[in-house]
Design an enzyme around this catalytic site. Structure first.
Site, PDB file in Angstrom:
ATOM      1  N   GLU A 185       0.961  -1.044  -0.058  1.00 54.59           N
ATOM      2  CA  GLU A 185       0.176   0.063   0.029  1.00 54.59           C
ATOM      3  C   GLU A 185       0.837   1.183   0.122  1.00 54.59           C
ATOM      4  O   GLU A 185       1.271   1.798   1.153  1.00 54.59           O
ATOM      5  CB  GLU A 185      -0.878   0.024   1.163  1.00 54.59           C
ATOM      6  CG  GLU A 185      -2.262   0.755   1.033  1.00 54.59           C
ATOM      7  CD  GLU A 185      -2.019   2.112   1.111  1.00 54.59           C
ATOM      8  OE1 GLU A 185      -1.271   2.792   0.302  1.00 54.59           O
ATOM      9  OE2 GLU A 185      -2.827   2.709   1.919  1.00 54.59           O
ATOM     10  N   GLU A 223       4.197   8.531  -3.794  1.00 54.61           N
ATOM     11  CA  GLU A 223       4.939   8.253  -2.362  1.00 54.61           C
ATOM     12  C   GLU A 223       6.163   7.213  -2.830  1.00 54.61           C
ATOM     13  O   GLU A 223       6.743   6.585  -2.208  1.00 54.61           O
ATOM     14  CB  GLU A 223       4.180   7.440  -1.642  1.00 54.61           C
ATOM     15  CG  GLU A 223       3.091   8.600  -0.923  1.00 54.61           C
ATOM     16  CD  GLU A 223       2.115   8.089   0.184  1.00 54.61           C
ATOM     17  OE1 GLU A 223       2.567   6.687   0.565  1.00 54.61           O
ATOM     18  OE2 GLU A 223       1.600   8.605   0.837  1.00 54.61           O
TER      19      GLU A 223
END
Length: 694
Positions: free
Chosen positions: A144, A153
């Site tokens: 995730e 990210e």
């Protein structure tokens, strides 16, 4: 251990050295994180669980042991799901040490320590082998690593490394693939968040009519390079016109080797309507299994088959991308929309198909947009929207008209304000404005030059306390004005810096100088949030697992000084209902200098509507004159249910009640909420406390 930290006080403007705990920064990181929001995302959690069960079953069906690599494990939730699904061993990687420590405790508390190993490293630093962090490569990769933009990210380089070094030649991935979608739109409102739109000024009583225009470099500037992530589900469809159907821009298959190298994907399409191409609205979904039957989507309401029941998330929203310049498009005309990316960012470009092209030729790569006009580095998207708000500008125009005379000497104290132009348009020839940096000074000088006012408005690059008579050409200021707006402000009362600046220049004012705004009032109101309460609510159990240790860590971090305060949120994105009337609780008189004595107030908010009292909202209202006020918070209560409309250009302050942070502390429904608010002029701090009256 204690450490000294230098912090700029946004209210007083002073740099202060304060003694902090050595772990202060990571406590702030935890307190302001979205961990609780993710744990409350039931749709996300259920889809991950289904995908993990399916992946483990596929591996077991091949007669293999299920060895899971969980990158970015957080609480260890996905690893615990994998063990429940039958995984033989899980390596759970978490780079943030406080989070890794909590994951160890949560895994132990749930009885999975024998099958889950927490590794406190970045995944690219993990070693494999008998003496390594993991003994063998994994055959199930669970991650995730996504943000609203999907890749922001560092998902691509993390996957790329894991595929090469941490997983077997044949592996299962959860999620299995991601798909990015885009839609081309025309939107005056959204476009106003990126470009300074020519602003019309009209004052018939002063025989003044002109248009404020941006300078050429600003008009052509592609804008800030970062995505604008917002809750698109709160933008009504009347605010934009869809110029295209939803386009599938690209897919990333996580079960195959992923590359983080820059690339682009283009889609040939024909606009469904003619209009001005200005903005790309984008979102993504993830398939948790190869067949795509387990899907978690970020699609907005107008695309969803259940528009009134879209899952609420704050950790994953939707993306707004601005085209470098608006471009007219014609219905049915063939065009390319291209999604470009590097290892962390996405951006878009639009091109027409030339007559000689067959529609299948590649589109040349376009560099990531970078602001070169400086405006997008100094003004955020809401600030652009505020400067483009014609109704708001008209209010300032009316207020200035009441106080300005042709012989006035004016001084403006606000960051990047257009008010000096309004003052000149109203017939004032002696206008000074203060900017706090060489960049902001250069920006405003270019603005004044573009409007042929470079000789009419003098920009002073100084802090207010350093202002000299020579800066003002040995003149005394008869009208001091500001919006006020300062780029360092986060909470509504941080813009009280105007009061401190006004105090600093007091010696340069005439005895009867006019101050605009003349005062400001702090308002508060009790509210029930539709969803925002989730970001601060303890989770307890998540999909059957005890994650209360995570709740305790967040609670401990919230006990640090800054985290106990109210926090800024743009409430136009987060629907709420008023449970009390808005109440004026404190007034700051700018006509007087900042007092030495603290300001204090106590009172109560009577709850007039049924509902869960999640928190109090606080905002400022600036009284430009006795008759004209500008609110930075509540615009109006829309109906008897108490639905609220908020100023879309400023963030409001939200103080979450203990009933959210500690549900067990609440026994009965309150009839009122007591408040206590103290303003410390020396520190520029606003301290507040709210308690239920039962």
């Amino acid at each position: 251990m204690k450490i000294f930290s230098g912090r700029a006080n946004p209210t007083t403007g002073a740099v202060e050295w304060v003694e902090e705990d050595e772990h202060y920064d990571y406590h702030q990181e935890i307190a302001r994180s979205s961990y609780a929001d993710m744990l409350h995302d039931k749709d996300r959690n259920e889809k991950y669980c289904m995908g993990i069960y399916a992946a483990v079953n596929r591996v077991k069906a091949r007669g293999q042991k299920a060895i899971v690599l969980d990158i970015g494990t957080g609480t260890g939730l996905l690893s615990m799901m994998a063990v429940n699904a039958g995984a033989d061993l899980c390596y759970a990687i978490e780079v943030f040490k406080p989070m890794a420590d909590v994951a160890v405790k949560i895994v132990e508390k749930n009885g999975f320590s024998d099958k889950i190993k927490i590794i406190n490293k970045h995944s690219t630093e993990v070693t494999v082998g008998p003496d390594g962090d993991i003994q063998s490569r994994a055959n199930i990769l669970v991650t995730e690593l996504f943000d609203t933009e999907l890749i922001g990210e560092g998902a691509l380089p993390s996957y790329e490394h894991a595929h090469k070094h941490l997983v077997q030649e044949e592996w299962e991935a959860v999620p299995h693939r991601a798909t990015v979608y885009a839609q081309l739109v025309e939107s005056k409102r959204i476009w106003s968040w990126n470009k300074l739109i020519p602003l019309h000024i009209c004052c018939k009583s002063r025989n003044c009519e002109r248009t404020i225009v941006p300078f050429s470099a600003m008009e052509k500037c592609p804008g800030a390079p970062s995505v604008y992530d917002i809750q698109l589900n709160q933008v009504p469809q009347s605010d934009f016109k869809l110029l295209s159907d939803v386009m599938t821009m690209f897919r990333v298959d996580f079960s195959k080797q992923v590359s983080s190298s820059p690339g682009s994907n283009h889609v040939l399409f024909k606009p469904v309507m003619s209009g001005k191409a200005q903005v790309i609205l984008s979102w993504w979904d993830i398939d948790m299994d190869p067949s795509g039957t387990i899907k978690c989507t970020m699609e907005p309401y107008w695309v969803s088959s259940t528009p009134n029941n879209t899952p609420w998330r704050d950790h994953w929203m939707q993306c707004v991308y601005f085209l470098p310049e608006e471009e007219p498009v014609v219905q049915g005309e063939s065009m390319y929309l291209t999604a470009h990316h590097d290892d962390y960012c996405l951006w878009y470009s639009l091109q027409r198909v030339r007559d000689e092209e067959d529609g299948n030729l590649p589109v040349a790569a376009i560099e990531r947009p970078v602001c070169r006009c400086w405006a997008h580095m100094l003004w955020n998207r809401p600030r652009f929207g505020e400067l483009n708000d014609q109704q708001r500008m008209d209010q300032y125009m009316q207020a200035l008209k009441k106080v300005l005379k042709s012989d006035c000497v004016c001084l403006c104290i606000s960051d990047g304000s257009l008010l000096p132009i309004l003052a000149h348009c109203l017939g004032v020839d002696q206008v000074f404005t203060m900017e706090n940096s060489s960049m902001s000074r250069s920006l405003m000088e270019k603005m004044f030059r573009a409007n042929h006012l470079e000789e009419k408005i003098k920009v002073i690059e100084k802090r207010p306390e350093l202002l000299t008579s020579e800066d003002l050409e040995n003149k005394k200021v008869s009208v001091l004005f500001g919006e006020p707006f300062f780029t360092t402000s986060l909470l509504p009362w941080h813009n009280l810096y105007f009061w401190y600046a006004r105090t600093a220049v007091d010696g340069h004012l005439t005895n009867n100088a006019t101050i605009l705004p003349q005062s400001a009032s702090l308002y508060t109101m009790a509210v029930e949030f539709k969803d925002l309460w989730r970001i601060r609510s303890p989770c307890g159990t998540c999909e059957g697992f005890d994650v209360s240790t995570m709740d305790e860590m967040i609670k401990d971090s919230l006990n640090f000084r800054e985290s106990q305060e109210a926090e800024p949120h743009p409430l136009w994105e987060y629907p709420c209902r008023s449970l009390s009337e808005p109440k004026k609780v404190m007034t700051f008189d700018f006509r007087q200098i900042v007092p030495e004595k603290a300001l204090s107030t106590k009172g109560s908010l009577e709850l007039i509507r049924d509902g869960d009292s999640h928190g109090a909202v606080l905002w400022m209202e600036y009284h430009l004159t006795a008759e004209i006020s500008v609110s930075t918070g509540l615009v109006q209560i829309l109906n008897e249910k108490g639905d609220c409309q908020w100023n879309p250009h400023r963030k409001q302050a939200v103080y979450f009640f203990r009933s959210i942070l500690e549900p067990e502390a609440r026994s009965t429904c309150p009839s009122a909420i007591a408040y206590s608010i103290d303003f410390n002029p020396k520190k520029g701090e606003l301290i507040m406390d709210y308690k239920f009256l039962e």
